[in-house]
Design a protein around this motif. Structure first.
Motif, PDB file in Angstrom:
ATOM      1  N   LYS A   1       0.811  -1.218   0.000  1.00 53.46           N
ATOM      2  CA  LYS A   1       0.000   0.000   0.000  1.00 53.46           C
ATOM      3  C   LYS A   1       0.846   1.271   0.000  1.00 53.46           C
ATOM      4  CE  LYS A   1      -4.142  -1.592   2.447  1.00 53.46           C
ATOM      5  NZ  LYS A   1      -4.957  -1.340   3.654  1.00 53.46           N
ATOM      6  N   CYS A   2       2.020   1.227   0.634  1.00 53.71           N
ATOM      7  CA  CYS A   2       2.864   2.418   0.794  1.00 53.71           C
ATOM      8  C   CYS A   2       3.260   2.986  -0.569  1.00 53.71           C
ATOM      9  CB  CYS A   2       4.120   2.079   1.590  1.00 53.71           C
ATOM     10  SG  CYS A   2       5.244   3.476   1.838  1.00 53.71           S
ATOM     11  N   ILE A   3       3.031   4.304  -0.724  1.00 55.99           N
ATOM     12  CA  ILE A   3       3.371   4.969  -1.982  1.00 55.99           C
ATOM     13  C   ILE A   3       4.641   5.811  -1.842  1.00 55.99           C
ATOM     14  CG2 ILE A   3       1.022   4.935  -2.884  1.00 55.99           C
ATOM     15  CD1 ILE A   3       0.743   7.875  -1.958  1.00 55.99           C
ATOM     16  N   GLY A   4       5.265   5.775  -0.666  1.00 56.64           N
ATOM     17  CA  GLY A   4       6.526   6.485  -0.459  1.00 56.64           C
ATOM     18  C   GLY A   4       6.411   7.999  -0.501  1.00 56.64           C
ATOM     19  N   CYS A   5       5.275   8.532  -0.115  1.00 54.02           N
ATOM     20  CA  CYS A   5       5.044   9.980  -0.216  1.00 54.02           C
ATOM     21  C   CYS A   5       5.854  10.797   0.791  1.00 54.02           C
ATOM     22  CB  CYS A   5       3.558  10.292  -0.070  1.00 54.02           C
ATOM     23  SG  CYS A   5       2.871   9.956   1.562  1.00 54.02           S
ATOM     24  N   GLY A   6       6.255  10.171   1.907  1.00 56.40           N
ATOM     25  CA  GLY A   6       7.072  10.861   2.901  1.00 56.40           C
ATOM     26  C   GLY A   6       6.311  11.573   3.996  1.00 56.40           C
ATOM     27  N   THR A   7       4.998  11.565   3.936  1.00 54.43           N
ATOM     28  CA  THR A   7       4.190  12.258   4.938  1.00 54.43           C
ATOM     29  C   THR A   7       4.463  11.726   6.346  1.00 54.43           C
ATOM     30  OG1 THR A   7       2.467  12.645   3.306  1.00 54.43           O
ATOM     31  CG2 THR A   7       1.825  12.860   5.612  1.00 54.43           C
TER      32      THR A   7
END
Length: 54
Positions: free
Chosen positions: A6-12
């Motif tokens: 699921k992780c999209i690596g957005c960094g939030t």
């Protein structure tokens, strides 16, 4: 726990973590369990619900 599918690596999550327990490897979040204080900030901030604290 981070669901790597699921992780999209957005960094939030990494930006909001007060103890800098989150790093990124291969574009996915990884939580250092020794640093994590289980505050829930990362879980609440994840836009794709990829983080679930135990």
């Amino acid at each position: 726990m981070v669901d790597k599918n699921k992780c999209i690596g957005c960094g939030t999550c990494g930006a909001i973590c007060p103890v800098e327990a989150i790093s990124f490897k291969d574009g996915k979040a990884t939580i250092d369990k020794k640093k994590c204080i289980h505050c829930g900030a990362c879980e609440a901030s994840c836009p794709v619900n990829a983080i679930k604290l135990d």
